[in-house]
Design a protein around this motif. Structure first.
Motif, PDB file in Angstrom:
ATOM      1  N   LYS A 379     -20.239  -4.147 -46.021  1.00  0.00           N
ATOM      2  CA  LYS A 379     -19.841  -3.927 -44.627  1.00  0.00           C
ATOM      3  C   LYS A 379     -20.468  -4.965 -43.707  1.00  0.00           C
ATOM      4  O   LYS A 379     -19.791  -5.557 -42.861  1.00  0.00           O
ATOM      5  CB  LYS A 379     -20.243  -2.519 -44.197  1.00  0.00           C
ATOM      6  CG  LYS A 379     -19.790  -2.153 -42.787  1.00  0.00           C
ATOM      7  CD  LYS A 379     -20.122  -0.702 -42.476  1.00  0.00           C
ATOM      8  CE  LYS A 379     -19.623  -0.324 -41.080  1.00  0.00           C
ATOM      9  NZ  LYS A 379     -19.921   1.097 -40.766  1.00  0.00           N
ATOM     10  N   ILE A 380     -21.748  -5.197 -43.875  1.00  0.00           N
ATOM     11  CA  ILE A 380     -22.438  -6.196 -43.047  1.00  0.00           C
ATOM     12  C   ILE A 380     -21.970  -7.603 -43.393  1.00  0.00           C
ATOM     13  O   ILE A 380     -21.758  -8.441 -42.513  1.00  0.00           O
ATOM     14  CB  ILE A 380     -23.965  -6.064 -43.223  1.00  0.00           C
ATOM     15  CG1 ILE A 380     -24.425  -4.705 -42.683  1.00  0.00           C
ATOM     16  CG2 ILE A 380     -24.689  -7.208 -42.535  1.00  0.00           C
ATOM     17  CD1 ILE A 380     -25.870  -4.381 -42.976  1.00  0.00           C
ATOM     18  N   PHE A 381     -21.778  -7.844 -44.670  1.00  0.00           N
ATOM     19  CA  PHE A 381     -21.367  -9.177 -45.140  1.00  0.00           C
ATOM     20  C   PHE A 381     -20.012  -9.578 -44.554  1.00  0.00           C
ATOM     21  O   PHE A 381     -19.751 -10.754 -44.330  1.00  0.00           O
ATOM     22  CB  PHE A 381     -21.300  -9.164 -46.674  1.00  0.00           C
ATOM     23  CG  PHE A 381     -21.023 -10.504 -47.295  1.00  0.00           C
ATOM     24  CD1 PHE A 381     -21.980 -11.509 -47.267  1.00  0.00           C
ATOM     25  CD2 PHE A 381     -19.817 -10.772 -47.918  1.00  0.00           C
ATOM     26  CE1 PHE A 381     -21.747 -12.736 -47.847  1.00  0.00           C
ATOM     27  CE2 PHE A 381     -19.558 -11.993 -48.499  1.00  0.00           C
ATOM     28  CZ  PHE A 381     -20.531 -12.991 -48.464  1.00  0.00           C
ATOM     29  N   SER A 382     -19.148  -8.579 -44.300  1.00  0.00           N
ATOM     30  CA  SER A 382     -17.810  -8.885 -43.794  1.00  0.00           C
ATOM     31  C   SER A 382     -17.729  -8.910 -42.264  1.00  0.00           C
ATOM     32  O   SER A 382     -16.659  -9.076 -41.686  1.00  0.00           O
ATOM     33  CB  SER A 382     -16.797  -7.876 -44.338  1.00  0.00           C
ATOM     34  OG  SER A 382     -17.090  -6.568 -43.850  1.00  0.00           O
ATOM     35  N   ASN A 383     -18.865  -8.723 -41.580  1.00  0.00           N
ATOM     36  CA  ASN A 383     -18.862  -8.636 -40.117  1.00  0.00           C
ATOM     37  C   ASN A 383     -18.161  -9.811 -39.447  1.00  0.00           C
ATOM     38  O   ASN A 383     -17.287  -9.635 -38.592  1.00  0.00           O
ATOM     39  CB  ASN A 383     -20.291  -8.534 -39.583  1.00  0.00           C
ATOM     40  CG  ASN A 383     -20.717  -7.087 -39.369  1.00  0.00           C
ATOM     41  OD1 ASN A 383     -19.872  -6.192 -39.280  1.00  0.00           O
ATOM     42  ND2 ASN A 383     -22.008  -6.853 -39.293  1.00  0.00           N
ATOM     43  N   GLN A 384     -18.567 -11.022 -39.809  1.00  0.00           N
ATOM     44  CA  GLN A 384     -18.018 -12.196 -39.124  1.00  0.00           C
ATOM     45  C   GLN A 384     -16.520 -12.321 -39.339  1.00  0.00           C
ATOM     46  O   GLN A 384     -15.777 -12.647 -38.407  1.00  0.00           O
ATOM     47  CB  GLN A 384     -18.734 -13.461 -39.589  1.00  0.00           C
ATOM     48  CG  GLN A 384     -18.375 -14.683 -38.751  1.00  0.00           C
ATOM     49  CD  GLN A 384     -19.235 -15.875 -39.131  1.00  0.00           C
ATOM     50  OE1 GLN A 384     -18.815 -16.687 -39.947  1.00  0.00           O
ATOM     51  NE2 GLN A 384     -20.412 -15.976 -38.540  1.00  0.00           N
ATOM     52  N   ILE A 387     -14.803  -9.693 -37.124  1.00  0.00           N
ATOM     53  CA  ILE A 387     -14.836 -10.081 -35.710  1.00  0.00           C
ATOM     54  C   ILE A 387     -13.778 -11.138 -35.420  1.00  0.00           C
ATOM     55  O   ILE A 387     -13.022 -11.061 -34.443  1.00  0.00           O
ATOM     56  CB  ILE A 387     -16.238 -10.589 -35.323  1.00  0.00           C
ATOM     57  CG1 ILE A 387     -17.241  -9.442 -35.358  1.00  0.00           C
ATOM     58  CG2 ILE A 387     -16.215 -11.255 -33.947  1.00  0.00           C
ATOM     59  CD1 ILE A 387     -18.689  -9.885 -35.244  1.00  0.00           C
ATOM     60  N   HIS A 388     -13.718 -12.132 -36.288  1.00  0.00           N
ATOM     61  CA  HIS A 388     -12.728 -13.199 -36.113  1.00  0.00           C
ATOM     62  C   HIS A 388     -11.308 -12.654 -36.194  1.00  0.00           C
ATOM     63  O   HIS A 388     -10.425 -12.999 -35.398  1.00  0.00           O
ATOM     64  CB  HIS A 388     -12.940 -14.289 -37.170  1.00  0.00           C
ATOM     65  CG  HIS A 388     -11.997 -15.442 -37.051  1.00  0.00           C
ATOM     66  ND1 HIS A 388     -10.767 -15.462 -37.676  1.00  0.00           N
ATOM     67  CD2 HIS A 388     -12.094 -16.602 -36.364  1.00  0.00           C
ATOM     68  CE1 HIS A 388     -10.149 -16.574 -37.388  1.00  0.00           C
ATOM     69  NE2 HIS A 388     -10.939 -17.302 -36.593  1.00  0.00           N
ATOM     70  N   SER A 389     -11.090 -11.764 -37.131  1.00  0.00           N
ATOM     71  CA  SER A 389      -9.756 -11.215 -37.340  1.00  0.00           C
ATOM     72  C   SER A 389      -9.320 -10.312 -36.192  1.00  0.00           C
ATOM     73  O   SER A 389      -8.124 -10.172 -35.906  1.00  0.00           O
ATOM     74  CB  SER A 389      -9.718 -10.440 -38.660  1.00  0.00           C
ATOM     75  OG  SER A 389      -8.442  -9.883 -38.887  1.00  0.00           O
ATOM     76  N   SER A 390     -10.283  -9.714 -35.489  1.00  0.00           N
ATOM     77  CA  SER A 390      -9.935  -8.790 -34.414  1.00  0.00           C
ATOM     78  C   SER A 390      -9.169  -9.447 -33.282  1.00  0.00           C
ATOM     79  O   SER A 390      -8.400  -8.787 -32.567  1.00  0.00           O
ATOM     80  CB  SER A 390     -11.212  -8.115 -33.868  1.00  0.00           C
ATOM     81  OG  SER A 390     -11.992  -9.076 -33.149  1.00  0.00           O
ATOM     82  N   PHE A 391      -9.379 -10.705 -33.077  1.00  0.00           N
ATOM     83  CA  PHE A 391      -8.672 -11.422 -31.997  1.00  0.00           C
ATOM     84  C   PHE A 391      -7.193 -11.618 -32.309  1.00  0.00           C
ATOM     85  O   PHE A 391      -6.397 -11.902 -31.424  1.00  0.00           O
ATOM     86  CB  PHE A 391      -9.342 -12.766 -31.731  1.00  0.00           C
ATOM     87  CG  PHE A 391     -10.710 -12.638 -31.107  1.00  0.00           C
ATOM     88  CD1 PHE A 391     -10.867 -12.293 -29.776  1.00  0.00           C
ATOM     89  CD2 PHE A 391     -11.859 -12.824 -31.888  1.00  0.00           C
ATOM     90  CE1 PHE A 391     -12.131 -12.164 -29.220  1.00  0.00           C
ATOM     91  CE2 PHE A 391     -13.112 -12.700 -31.331  1.00  0.00           C
ATOM     92  CZ  PHE A 391     -13.264 -12.370 -29.977  1.00  0.00           C
TER      93      PHE A 391
END
Length: 395
Positions: A379-384, A387-391
């Motif tokens: 879960k933490i490893f996929s944070n970035q 976040i990028h995909s959310s845009f």
């Protein structure tokens, strides 16, 4: 008579040089062969005999085998260095050490000239001239083949006119033999589509029954073959002989020359290819991912600078220090199976094998963490990425 020191190998180019320098320029020729570990005593004796027959006033053999290994080859092993993922820098590295030894000899003997048989198209002319200009800057350089733009056939014709007899069929191929491999150049390597014939390779297939051998490394250096402790140089020579009977290590290298043009050469290098691949496998088990990542680009630069005659640049010493440091735990055994024209890496044994760590091992079960730990990490490893995909949702 003025004295010229000639980088001599006994091949067509340097044979031409002996005759030309004595008969056309009237110089006292001192032929010097620098043995980097590729010649037997019988071969050296035959080369010496030939040199005197051609007109050499004095012939010398300089052995740089130990120096070549200690100051160069071990770093090529540490770095798993293959130019363009193919070529183990057989001639590239060897030429620098031959050039340095010749330059030191010329300076010590106060030679008026120093000569070599390189053409004007390849890398060797740069390696020789760079070393000569740095180590013996006051000695003038003579290069008959380069200056006269001679073809191999023109050299053969000249020698025949001057009563020199040699194996003209063999002279069709330019062969450079050393401990780190033998290069083979001929009419086929001047094309992009033709392969060297079987007969062009100095070592022929003589063993067809598969066999398995064991190579022991200590801090990155090969120290034992099939359980027998020996010096790295002796091991390389023994492995060349053993694997050579299987015709292992043949290939054709295509690369960029120092002059900016493409070049092509055939080679056979049984021991180098086996050692580099075996060492690399051991490293993958015993080194951290960041060591391996950084070693890749440093080794690539080290090999490139070696290939392009920059061995004397101080940055090479900096890279050697890093490569040496990276080998602290690269110790263990590698098992290799030899077959005709190929070899297979079977596996390794090492007390530093990170696949057999007491902390964590690879497999279906692991005691070092459980499923909740893995889920949290992922879960933490996929944070970035999340976040990028959310845009993307805003578009």
């Amino acid at each position: 008579m003025k004295k010229v020191v000639l980088a001599y190998s006994g091949g067509l180019d340097t044979s031409y040089c002996v005759v030309y320098l004595t008969r056309e320029l009237g110089l006292e020729v001192h032929t010097v062969i620098v043995n980097s570990g590729g010649f037997s005593e019988e071969e050296l004796a035959a080369i010496e005999k030939r040199a005197y027959e051609l007109g050499s006033a004095k012939h010398e053999v300089i052995d740089v085998t130990q120096r070549f290994y200690q100051d160069c080859l071990r770093y090529l092993i540490f770095g798993n260095i293959l130019k363009n993922d193919t070529y183990p820098l057989s001639v590239s590295a060897e030429r620098m050490f031959q050039s340095l030894a010749l330059a030191e000899y010329a300076r010590e003997h106060k030679a008026d000239y120093i000569a070599h048989g390189s053409t004007g198209a390849g890398n060797d002319q740069v390696r020789f001239d760079v070393a000569f200009s740095v180590i013996a800057p006051h000695t003038e350089i003579i290069t008959p083949i380069r200056d006269q733009k001679l073809s191999r056939q023109a050299e053969i014709d000249y020698l025949q006119r001057n009563g020199v007899e040699m194996s003209w069929e063999k002279a069709k191929y330019s062969i450079n033999k050393g401990i780190w491999g033998t290069s083979v150049g001929g009419v086929e390597t001047l094309t992009s589509n033709q392969a060297l014939p079987e007969s062009a390779y100095p070592t022929q297939l003589s063993e067809t029954k598969p066999s398995t051998l064991e190579i022991t490394f200590e801090k990155g250096e090969p120290v034992a073959l099939n359980g027998k402790t020996m010096s790295p140089v002796a091991l390389i020579q023994a492995l060349n002989e053993l694997a050579g009977t299987y015709a292992i290590g043949r290939d054709t290298h295509v690369g960029d020359t120092i002059l900016g043009i493409k070049g092509r050469v055939g080679f056979e290098a049984p021991a180098p290819l086996i050692l580099l691949k075996a060492h690399h496998l051991l490293e993958k088990h015993t080194s951290s991912r960041w060591q391996l990542l950084h070693k890749d680009y440093i080794a690539n630069w080290y090999g490139t600078l070696m290939h392009e005659a920059q061995y004397l640049d101080p940055v090479m010493r900096d890279m050697e220090a890093f490569l040496t440091s990276s080998q602290e735990r690269v110790s263990g055994k590698v098992f290799v199976t030899l077959k005709p024209y190929q070899f297979e890496l079977q596996g390794i044994e090492s007390k530093y094998d990170m696949m057999r760590s007491k902390v964590a091992t690879y497999g279906e079960e692991n005691d070092a963490w459980d499923g909740r730990d893995a889920k949290g990490f992922i879960k933490i490893f996929s944070n970035q990425l999340r976040i990028h995909s959310s845009f993307n949702d805003e578009n």
